[in-house]
Design a protein around this motif. Sequence first.
Motif, PDB file in Angstrom:
ATOM      1  N   TYR A   1       1.292  -1.053   0.339  1.00 44.68           N
ATOM      2  CA  TYR A   1       0.019   0.066   0.244  1.00 44.68           C
ATOM      3  C   TYR A   1       0.956   1.445  -0.029  1.00 44.68           C
TER       4      TYR A   1
ATOM      5  N   GLN B   1      -2.885   5.892   0.530  1.00 44.88           N
ATOM      6  CA  GLN B   1      -3.568   4.788   1.236  1.00 44.88           C
ATOM      7  C   GLN B   1      -3.673   3.979   2.999  1.00 44.88           C
ATOM      8  N   CYS B   2      -2.782   4.535   3.374  1.00 46.10           N
ATOM      9  CA  CYS B   2      -2.399   4.312   4.804  1.00 46.10           C
ATOM     10  C   CYS B   2      -3.145   5.086   5.737  1.00 46.10           C
TER      11      CYS B   2
END
Length: 61
Positions: free
Chosen positions: A34, A38-39
């Motif tokens: 990721y 996205q995190c």
Amino acid sequence: MPTIIKTAPRRKHHQQAEPVSRPEITTTGIAIPYTAFQCLLFVCSTLTLIFTMCATGRAGA
């Protein structure tokens, strides 16, 4: 009727177990699945959901 319990065979004292050669684990070339965005998006949405559940009094929060 008697119960039969099977056990592992016993080793004699003069028979030493040979050391097990384990393959070395290499940690090179690991790709991060990721991106940082996205995190961050996941953390923000999770915190928003937890706050909403606590604010509305939902069970399980």
